[in-house]
Enzyme design. Structure first.
Site, PDB file in Angstrom:
ATOM      1  N   GLU A 183      47.733  38.529  11.474  1.00  0.00           N
ATOM      2  CA  GLU A 183      46.895  38.741  10.231  1.00  0.00           C
ATOM      3  C   GLU A 183      46.001  39.728  10.316  1.00  0.00           C
ATOM      4  O   GLU A 183      45.297  39.987  11.108  1.00  0.00           O
ATOM      5  CB  GLU A 183      46.468  37.329   9.797  1.00  0.00           C
ATOM      6  CG  GLU A 183      45.943  37.179   8.668  1.00  0.00           C
ATOM      7  CD  GLU A 183      46.833  37.407   7.390  1.00  0.00           C
ATOM      8  OE1 GLU A 183      47.470  36.936   7.300  1.00  0.00           O
ATOM      9  OE2 GLU A 183      46.315  38.615   6.870  1.00  0.00           O
ATOM     10  N   CYS A 227      35.505  37.955  14.353  1.00  0.00           N
ATOM     11  CA  CYS A 227      36.789  38.543  14.987  1.00  0.00           C
ATOM     12  C   CYS A 227      36.454  39.654  15.962  1.00  0.00           C
ATOM     13  O   CYS A 227      36.771  39.644  17.014  1.00  0.00           O
ATOM     14  CB  CYS A 227      37.584  39.084  13.593  1.00  0.00           C
ATOM     15  SG  CYS A 227      38.072  37.651  12.664  1.00  0.00           S
TER      16      CYS A 227
END
Ligand code: UGA
Length: 449
Positions: free
Chosen positions: A160, A276
């Protein structure tokens, strides 16, 4: 798998409905599928079932409510409700491990444990597990070994690329779809089911790439590591600008005009944070070490160190502006989220700087348009203010650390009336320096004269 064997209407599950999973689940329902989101967190499942978003994400509330109301999207904590699912998306967190730089894969393994009996009970009916979580290269091959004996079940890795703040748009209009499979020459079932899931996106001619597991896993961590590298690169240049009188915005603008470099992710400032980029560069360093290629990844340690150094840099600058010490000084911090348009404060550079100043004795007052509750929840003793005016009132120094539009649009004249000393550090190069200086402010922008 021949088209005729792909079910006309698909039932999907999304296991793990954190940020990524919740958005993915609602977006897949928006594409017309029946979707069941599963999580072990009962409070989160209750909120989502009522159409209430547990986080701030533009456009997500409407997307969630619309699909819950339509009945296409439901949530549960009970794996037995996943018996009829054709495609299970794994969207579980893979946080940095407590004992090192690598990723903690325990949530993914537990989910697979819980899913095994459900998969076996399908009795050979074509079923796909599609991993969306960011994982170290080699993980999918390991997970594949765990499911390969179950008749009818295949595994794909489908990374993703959504950005917080643009999560809905990025999921419904991605730049590319990547399918990682065990064997590219025998992947009809994986490709057939994923193509059926993403049919509407494929009709829009969004590129779709089928790679082996390892490439698909590496695409994701390479992308994030490259983005982190760009940011730390421009931040290193920014430090050179500070000592030479060059302007980092000018340098970034002109190098970005070379389309081999491109203008994006060259905004200098206090650096990257979030759930992230920091985790993924450390995960890549750790995995490279395990695989014997660590020397080639020494630069990523520097990327991380440059990024952490930006936070210290601002603390030193604050001390300089406050004649050597922040002790007892009132410092107003605008922004707590790791970037605008999110309430996510994970590894937020803004919050980290605020905490460093606080630990050196400053009276820090922090505010954010949407992240205040998250800050209060994590740091109950911290002074969090809801109003920008009250945050600015009597400040000896102002720090703009998350470039929310409302802070970029602040009127320097009105703000000057509120503070005790009109000095501001623009940690995101977001202000128009002339306007602020004309209004009587001393402005320190990172990498700008
Ligand atoms: C990042 C990637 O951009 C997504 O493609 C990826 O899907 C996602 O991680 C993920 O792995 O799930 P995100 O963490 O939402 O997305 O945030 P970014 O937009 O990448 O920003 C990261 C940080 O870099 C922020 O703190 C931002 O303020 C900072 N940044 C960004 C800069 O300091 N300068 C820039 O020029 C750009």
């Amino acid at each position: 798998m021949p088209d005729s064997l792909v079910p006309a209407s698909l039932t999907l599950s999304v296991i793990g409905v954190g940020y990524l999973g919740a958005v993915h689940a609602a977006a897949m329902a928006e594409l017309g599928h029946r979707v069941i989101g599963l999580d072990v967190d009962q409070a989160r499942i209750d909120a989502l079932s009522e159409g209430q978003s547990p986080f701030h994400e533009p456009g997500f509330d409407e997307l969630l409510r619309r699909n819950v109301d339509s009945g296409r999207l439901t949530f549960t904590t009970d794996y037995t409700e996943l018996a009829d699912v054709d495609v299970h998306f794994l969207a579980l967190g893979t946080p940095q491990r407590d004992d090192g730089l690598g990723a903690d894969l325990s949530y993914i393994h537990s989910a697979l444990d819980a899913l095994t009996s459900i998969l076996e009970a399908r009795n050979g009916k074509p079923t796909l597990i599609a991993g969306k979580s960011t994982v170290p290269v080699g993980t999918a091959r390991e997970l594949h070994a765990r499911i390969t004996s179950i008749d009818g079940v295949a595994l794909a890795w489908n990374p993703e690329f959504l950005r917080e703040g643009f999560a809905v748009e990025d999921t419904l209009r991605p730049d590319r779809l990547v399918y990682g499979v065990a064997d590219q020459s025998a992947a009809d079932q994986e490709i057939g089911l994923l193509d059926a899931v993403y049919a509407e996106l494929l009709d829009l001619e969004i590129p779709r790439k089928v790679y082996n597991f390892e490439s698909a896993e590496l695409v994701k961590v390479s992308a994030n590591s490259f983005l982190a590298t760009k940011i730390s690169f421009i931040n290193a240049i920014s430090e050179l600008c500070d000592v030479t009188g060059a302007d980092v915005n000018d340098v970034a603008e002109a190098i970005g005009m070379d389309d081999r470099i491109g203008p994006k992710f060259l905004r200098a400032g206090i650096g990257f944070g979030g759930g992230c980029l920091p985790k993924d560069i450390r995960g890549l360093i750790s995995r490279a070490g395990e695989l014997g290629t660590v020397d080639s990844f020494a630069f990523l340690r520097d990327i991380d160190a440059i990024n952490q150094g930006r936070r210290e840099y601002v603390v030193r600058l604050a001390k300089r502006l406050l004649e050597g010490s922040v002790d007892g000084k009132r410092i107003a911090v605008l922004g707590a989220a790791f970037k605008p348009d999110t309430d996510d404060v994970r590894d937020s550079p803004a919050l980290d700087i605020a905490l460093k100043l606080y630990s050196e004795g400053a009276r820090v007052i922090i505010t954010d348009p949407v992240a205040n509750e998250n800050v209060r929840g994590r740091y109950p003793s911290f002074h969090v203010e809801d109003s920008t005016e009250e945050t600015l009132r009597d400040a000896d120094l102002v720090l703009l650390l998350t470039e929310w539009k409302q802070y970029r649009d602040l009127d320097p004249r009105t703000a000057k009336e509120l503070v005790s000393k009109a000095q501001i550090i623009d940690g995101r190069n977001a202000l128009d320096l002339d306007t602020w200086r004309d209004a009587g402010w001393q402005v320190e922008a990172l990498g700008r004269p």
